[in-house]
Motif scaffolding. Structure first.
Motif, short mmCIF file in Angstrom:
data_model
loop_
_atom_site.label_atom_id
_atom_site.label_comp_id
_atom_site.label_asym_id
_atom_site.label_seq_id
_atom_site.Cartn_x
_atom_site.Cartn_y
_atom_site.Cartn_z
N VAL A 49 0.82 -1.19 0.02
CA VAL A 49 -0.21 0.08 -0.02
C VAL A 49 0.90 1.32 -0.13
N LEU A 50 1.79 1.08 0.88
CA LEU A 50 2.83 2.41 0.82
C LEU A 50 3.53 2.76 -0.39
N VAL A 51 4.16 1.61 -1.27
CA VAL A 51 4.48 1.47 -2.50
C VAL A 51 3.56 2.20 -3.44
N ALA A 52 2.26 1.41 -3.52
CA ALA A 52 1.40 2.08 -4.44
C ALA A 52 1.07 3.35 -4.30
N GLY A 53 0.54 3.72 -3.00
CA GLY A 53 0.28 5.15 -2.49
C GLY A 53 1.23 6.10 -2.89
N GLY A 54 2.60 5.90 -2.39
CA GLY A 54 3.75 6.77 -2.80
C GLY A 54 3.80 7.05 -4.31
N TRP A 55 3.72 6.04 -5.05
CA TRP A 55 3.93 6.09 -6.70
C TRP A 55 2.94 7.10 -6.98
N LEU A 56 1.57 6.77 -6.64
CA LEU A 56 0.50 7.56 -6.99
C LEU A 56 0.76 9.15 -6.74
N LEU A 57 1.27 9.20 -5.52
CA LEU A 57 1.35 10.73 -4.94
C LEU A 57 2.37 11.43 -5.81
N GLN A 58 3.58 10.71 -6.07
CA GLN A 58 4.60 11.23 -6.71
C GLN A 58 4.10 11.64 -7.95
N ARG A 59 3.25 10.81 -8.90
CA ARG A 59 3.04 10.78 -10.19
C ARG A 59 1.83 12.05 -10.17
N SER A 60 1.31 12.35 -9.01
CA SER A 60 0.12 13.49 -9.08
C SER A 60 0.59 14.85 -9.05
N ALA A 61 1.84 14.82 -9.02
CA ALA A 61 2.56 16.42 -8.97
C ALA A 61 2.87 16.62 -10.39
#
Length: 181
Positions: free
Chosen positions: A156-168
């Motif tokens: 969940v941390l990997v997926a959430g982090g990936w999505l967070l950095q991609r949303s910038a």
């Protein structure tokens, strides 16, 4: 009417993915060591060596000798996490040459930090909990579920982090390094 502006952060071409991931590995290890090893005392580095998969001597945490050995190995673990934080900060500092203040509020950085934390959980969970069996998140009747939950949190941390950095928004170097955004 112009679309709302998305976050922009001055990031050099080499990016901050690697520094963020290494920083996340160190910080994730610190959370594990501080919360699970010290505050909750659910495990230490070698507390399951009576059932490990590699033949390490038994070091139970309820004996003085066992706690001494576990404390040394916990210290080595914390040294690794501390060094990961230092390396991550050093790499970040070397790659961000201006607008450094904006980086700390950047979804890009914190997304990569979450990816690193998740990778820490996945690698540490697979190696220490499952392959070596030297400790488990919480030993006892339901230890497999605790270990699987630790891996699920990592994913969940990997997926959430990936999505967070991609949303910038894509990084745009700022000509004015003093103007806050």
């Amino acid at each position: 009417m112009a679309a709302p502006e998305r976050e922009t952060t001055a990031i050099p071409a080499r990016g901050i993915g690697l520094p963020g991931i290494i920083l996340g590995i160190g910080l994730g290890g610190f959370v594990d060591g501080i919360v699970l090893h010290q505050l909750l005392q659910w495990h230490h580095m070698l507390t399951s060596t009576d059932t490990d998969n590699v033949g390490i001597d038994t070091y139970p945490a309820d004996t003085v000798h066992g706690l001494e050995i576990n404390t040394v190995w916990d210290g080595l673990f914390h040294t690794f996490t501390w060094l990961a934080v230092l390396v991550g900060l050093g790499l970040l500092y070397s790659r961000v040459t201006h607008s450094r203040g904006r980086i700390w509020a950047s979804r890009v950085l914190w997304g990569w930090v979450l990816v690193g934390w998740g990778l820490f959980n996945l690698v540490e969970g697979v190696i220490d909990h499952h392959l070596l069996g030297i400790h488990h998140v919480r030993g006892g009747d339901h230890q497999l579920w605790w270990d699987l939950g630790f891996l699920a949190l990592g994913a969940v941390l990997v997926a959430g982090g990936w999505l967070l950095q991609r949303s910038a928004a894509p990084a745009q170097p700022s000509p004015d390094t003093t103007a806050p955004r």
